[in-house]
Design a protein around this motif. Structure first.
Motif, PDB file in Angstrom:
ATOM      1  N   TYR A 170      11.329   3.706   1.981  1.00 33.73           N
ATOM      2  CA  TYR A 170      10.927   3.536   0.747  1.00 33.73           C
ATOM      3  C   TYR A 170      11.954   3.705  -0.460  1.00 33.73           C
ATOM      4  O   TYR A 170      12.061   4.796  -0.384  1.00 33.73           O
ATOM      5  CB  TYR A 170       9.416   3.973   0.395  1.00 33.73           C
ATOM      6  N   ILE A 225       5.055   2.343  -5.167  1.00 35.28           N
ATOM      7  CA  ILE A 225       4.204   2.035  -4.273  1.00 35.28           C
ATOM      8  C   ILE A 225       2.943   3.048  -4.401  1.00 35.28           C
ATOM      9  O   ILE A 225       3.334   4.478  -3.841  1.00 35.28           O
ATOM     10  CB  ILE A 225       4.317   1.806  -2.820  1.00 35.28           C
ATOM     11  N   THR A 274       8.995  -4.212   1.273  1.00 35.95           N
ATOM     12  CA  THR A 274       8.017  -5.100   0.536  1.00 35.95           C
ATOM     13  C   THR A 274       8.022  -6.484   1.411  1.00 35.95           C
ATOM     14  O   THR A 274       7.218  -7.263   0.981  1.00 35.95           O
ATOM     15  CB  THR A 274       8.724  -5.482  -0.908  1.00 35.95           C
ATOM     16  N   GLU A 313       3.797   1.335   6.877  1.00 32.35           N
ATOM     17  CA  GLU A 313       4.309   0.074   7.835  1.00 32.35           C
ATOM     18  C   GLU A 313       3.594  -0.039   9.078  1.00 32.35           C
ATOM     19  O   GLU A 313       3.126  -1.430   9.402  1.00 32.35           O
ATOM     20  CB  GLU A 313       5.925   0.675   8.317  1.00 32.35           C
ATOM     21  N   TYR A 326       7.435  -6.662   4.492  1.00 33.65           N
ATOM     22  CA  TYR A 326       6.509  -6.547   5.533  1.00 33.65           C
ATOM     23  C   TYR A 326       5.539  -7.615   5.635  1.00 33.65           C
ATOM     24  O   TYR A 326       4.885  -7.997   6.539  1.00 33.65           O
ATOM     25  CB  TYR A 326       6.082  -5.206   5.660  1.00 33.65           C
ATOM     26  N   ARG A 327       4.922  -7.642   4.245  1.00 34.38           N
ATOM     27  CA  ARG A 327       3.904  -8.529   3.938  1.00 34.38           C
ATOM     28  C   ARG A 327       3.963  -9.866   4.322  1.00 34.38           C
ATOM     29  O   ARG A 327       3.220 -10.739   4.329  1.00 34.38           O
ATOM     30  CB  ARG A 327       3.255  -8.274   2.409  1.00 34.38           C
ATOM     31  N   ASP A 328       5.505 -10.221   4.045  1.00 35.84           N
ATOM     32  CA  ASP A 328       5.793 -11.553   4.395  1.00 35.84           C
ATOM     33  C   ASP A 328       5.872 -12.238   5.800  1.00 35.84           C
ATOM     34  O   ASP A 328       6.049 -13.135   6.061  1.00 35.84           O
ATOM     35  CB  ASP A 328       7.128 -11.846   3.594  1.00 35.84           C
ATOM     36  N   THR A 346       5.998   6.647   4.583  1.00 25.41           N
ATOM     37  CA  THR A 346       6.223   5.069   4.569  1.00 25.41           C
ATOM     38  C   THR A 346       6.044   4.599   6.033  1.00 25.41           C
ATOM     39  O   THR A 346       5.508   3.522   6.048  1.00 25.41           O
ATOM     40  CB  THR A 346       7.811   5.163   4.532  1.00 25.41           C
ATOM     41  N   ARG A 389      14.507  -0.271  -5.510  1.00 25.33           N
ATOM     42  CA  ARG A 389      14.292  -1.802  -4.989  1.00 25.33           C
ATOM     43  C   ARG A 389      12.975  -2.297  -4.680  1.00 25.33           C
ATOM     44  O   ARG A 389      12.562  -3.499  -4.914  1.00 25.33           O
ATOM     45  CB  ARG A 389      15.034  -1.687  -3.418  1.00 25.33           C
ATOM     46  N   ASP A 390      12.107  -1.508  -4.146  1.00 28.82           N
ATOM     47  CA  ASP A 390      10.525  -1.774  -3.707  1.00 28.82           C
ATOM     48  C   ASP A 390       9.602  -1.872  -4.895  1.00 28.82           C
ATOM     49  O   ASP A 390       8.388  -2.382  -4.841  1.00 28.82           O
ATOM     50  CB  ASP A 390      10.208  -0.938  -2.319  1.00 28.82           C
ATOM     51  N   GLY A 391       9.810  -1.158  -6.149  1.00 29.41           N
ATOM     52  CA  GLY A 391       8.794  -0.961  -7.072  1.00 29.41           C
ATOM     53  C   GLY A 391       8.068   0.334  -6.614  1.00 29.41           C
ATOM     54  O   GLY A 391       8.584   0.800  -5.618  1.00 29.41           O
TER      55      GLY A 391
END
Length: 238
Positions: free
Chosen positions: A92, A100, A71, A114, A73-75, A110, A96-98
């Motif tokens: 994934y 997707i 999650t 990415e 990566y988008r930041d 995954t 933790r990541d929710g």
């Protein structure tokens, strides 16, 4: 490779950093909390390690190890890793990541997601199928009879060559597991994920984080990759 950038200072990133300095590779470490948060780790690693910003770690050396949650990566700043060889160590983890949707539907792996999130990067999956505490336990010099192998996967041939050279210098043989769309073979719960490095592969799940490792030669890893069954991602809970 005089310098290695490592973005992410968690268990895997720190383990790789320790192997790097032991192999006489300088490292520039970065995380989302800033260089000041890395004082203790850098002091432990010694003079070959420095703390920097994410941008500084991304520009260090010829390759970057990216060891952050999916999650996050988008930041990352846009274009940060464009044109660079990137060793992605993550997986994934829905807890933790929710959830997707494109991963649960198996539209992409995954690693392919990415790559979409890092346009222009030369992404290679590595170190994502082994527990962090097994990395230092299993690292061995080149030629050692009990040297273990790790899988790598990527779409760019040159990037895979560079990634393999780095992984091998850090203490592991490598097995080419194919392209990013084949990387499911060593994703969580698949045949080439974590348990194949356990001294006792049947250890209960609650004890796995303390379980000792045993060497895994390349031929056994190749067989595990060949016979791996694709996991139903939507059914995964961890």
């Amino acid at each position: 490779m005089p310098t290695l950038g490592i973005i992410g200072s968690g268990n895997i990133g720190s383990a790789v950093a320790r192997l790097a300095v032991a192999a006489d590779i300088d490292v520039v470490l970065a995380n989302s909390r800033g260089p000041q948060s890395l004082t203790g780790l850098v002091g432990e690693l010694g003079p070959r390690a420095t703390a920097g910003t994410v941008e500084e770690a991304a520009r260090a050396g010829e390759a970057t190890v990216l060891s952050i949650p999916l999650t996050a990566y988008r930041d990352l700043p846009a274009g940060l890793l464009e044109g660079r060889t990137v060793l992605s160590t993550g997986n994934y983890y829905p807890f933790r990541d929710g959830r997707i949707a494109e991963l649960d539907s198996e539209e992409v792996t995954t690693a392919e997601l990415e790559q979409q999130l890092l346009p222009g990067a030369l992404l290679v999956k590595a170190f994502n199928n082994i527990l962090a505490h097994h990395i230092p336990q299993l690292a061995r010099p080149a030629g050692a009879l009990d040297r273990s192998a790790l899988p790598i996967a990527g779409d760019d041939r040159g990037a895979k060559v560079r990634a393999a050279e780095l992984v091998e210098r850090l203490g592991f043989d490598t097995v080419d597991a194919g392209t990013l769309d084949e990387s499911w073979r060593f994703e969580p719960e698949a045949g080439a994920y974590t348990r194949i490095y356990l001294a006792d592969p049947d250890v209960p799940a609650e004890d796995i984080m303390q379980a000792p490792a045993a060497p895994l030669p390349a031929d056994k890893l190749q067989e595990a990759l060949r016979t791996a069954q694709r996991v139903k991602v939507a059914a995964r809970t961890f």
